[in-house]
Motif scaffolding. Structure first.
Motif, PDB file in Angstrom:
ATOM      1  N   LYS A 139       0.835  -1.207   0.000  1.00 25.01           N
ATOM      2  CA  LYS A 139       0.000   0.000   0.000  1.00 25.01           C
ATOM      3  C   LYS A 139       0.868   1.255   0.000  1.00 25.01           C
ATOM      4  O   LYS A 139       0.547   2.256  -0.696  1.00 25.01           O
ATOM      5  N   MET A 140       1.959   1.219   0.723  1.00 28.26           N
ATOM      6  CA  MET A 140       2.878   2.356   0.741  1.00 28.26           C
ATOM      7  C   MET A 140       3.556   2.525  -0.612  1.00 28.26           C
ATOM      8  O   MET A 140       3.853   3.663  -1.029  1.00 28.26           O
ATOM      9  N   ASP A 141       3.801   1.424  -1.315  1.00 30.92           N
ATOM     10  CA  ASP A 141       4.390   1.504  -2.653  1.00 30.92           C
ATOM     11  C   ASP A 141       3.493   2.286  -3.606  1.00 30.92           C
ATOM     12  O   ASP A 141       3.973   3.015  -4.481  1.00 30.92           O
ATOM     13  N   GLN A 142       2.179   2.132  -3.440  1.00 30.09           N
ATOM     14  CA  GLN A 142       1.244   2.863  -4.293  1.00 30.09           C
ATOM     15  C   GLN A 142       1.369   4.363  -4.073  1.00 30.09           C
ATOM     16  O   GLN A 142       1.246   5.161  -5.014  1.00 30.09           O
ATOM     17  N   VAL A 143       1.631   4.757  -2.833  1.00 30.99           N
ATOM     18  CA  VAL A 143       1.792   6.178  -2.524  1.00 30.99           C
ATOM     19  C   VAL A 143       3.118   6.702  -3.074  1.00 30.99           C
ATOM     20  O   VAL A 143       3.200   7.840  -3.573  1.00 30.99           O
TER      21      VAL A 143
END
Length: 241
Positions: free
Chosen positions: A109-113
């Motif tokens: 999920k942090m990778d998407q940000v």
């Protein structure tokens, strides 16, 4: 009489072959006496004085054989499961696995940000970190000091090795060797951190981070995983099934 002269006289004369042939085990009082008699006879006949040496060699050979057998047993046991380890319960399997799943899900999920900035926090070494923290939380590699000291130090070593040697086998070899030496010297052995120098050298998109690589993504990812580990350990200790 002939035997007594041979053993106790000051000037010993070799006995005739017929005398040797008449010696029998029953003519002596005990096996030890028989051995002593034969020892004196051999010296008297000039056969040699190597009986004690031969016995020592036999003892040494026996020791070597025994040591070799023990080494073989130890080698064989290395390839078998630990007999002293108790079978894990279902909760011992489920909670660590769930923790690893949650950690990777949050990192994704942090990778998407971070995708818009061309960065990613999900790197392969963090998978190994999850295995250490969730599966073996009491091992030395799972200590927080070991983890953060090794993650930061080994990542910085990777940047330094790339700066000196550029891409290639020499940078990888020197970076890995220096990382292992660093962990041993600081008492912070944390196996997943050993892959950080190689990751920086081989992955081009990491080069833009330069020395920020010492903190991101390895150390930053470990902070997140540590928080999840605390929750998992609480659940594992309090909700058993």
């Amino acid at each position: 009489m002939g035997m007594q002269v041979c053993m106790h006289s000051q000037v010993m004369k070799p006995a005739s072959p017929s005398f040797i042939s008449t010696l029998t085990f029953s003519s002596f009082k005990s096996p030890l006496c028989f051995f002593n008699q034969r020892l004196h006879q051999n010296r008297a006949f000039g056969i040699g004085n190597n009986v004690s040496v031969d016995l020592k060699r036999r003892r040494d050979v026996g020791f070597v054989v025994a040591s070799g057998s023990a080494s073989n047993v130890a080698f064989t046991e290395n390839w078998k499961p630990d007999k002293g380890a108790k079978s894990p319960s279902l909760s011992d399997i489920i909670w660590p696995s769930a923790g690893a799943f949650a950690a990777m899900a949050v990192l994704a999920k942090m990778d998407q940000v971070l995708a818009s900035k061309g960065l990613s926090i999900t790197i392969a070494p963090l998978g190994a970190v999850c295995a250490v923290l969730f599966a073996t939380p009491s091992s030395p590699g799972a200590r927080k000091y070991n983890m953060f000291m090794a993650q930061i130090g080994c990542a910085a070593i990777g940047v330094l090795a790339f700066s000196i040697f550029g891409p290639g086998w020499l940078a990888r070899s020197a970076g890995l060797a220096a990382a292992i030496a660093f962990m041993i010297a600081t008492g912070s052995v944390h196996p997943p951190a050993a892959s950080l120098p190689i990751l920086f050298i081989d992955v081009a998109k990491m080069h833009q981070l330069k020395f920020w690589y010492a903190l991101f993504p390895g150390a930053a990812g470990c902070i997140l995983i540590c928080l999840i580990q605390e929750v998992v350990m609480y659940l594992k200790n309090n909700f058993k099934f």
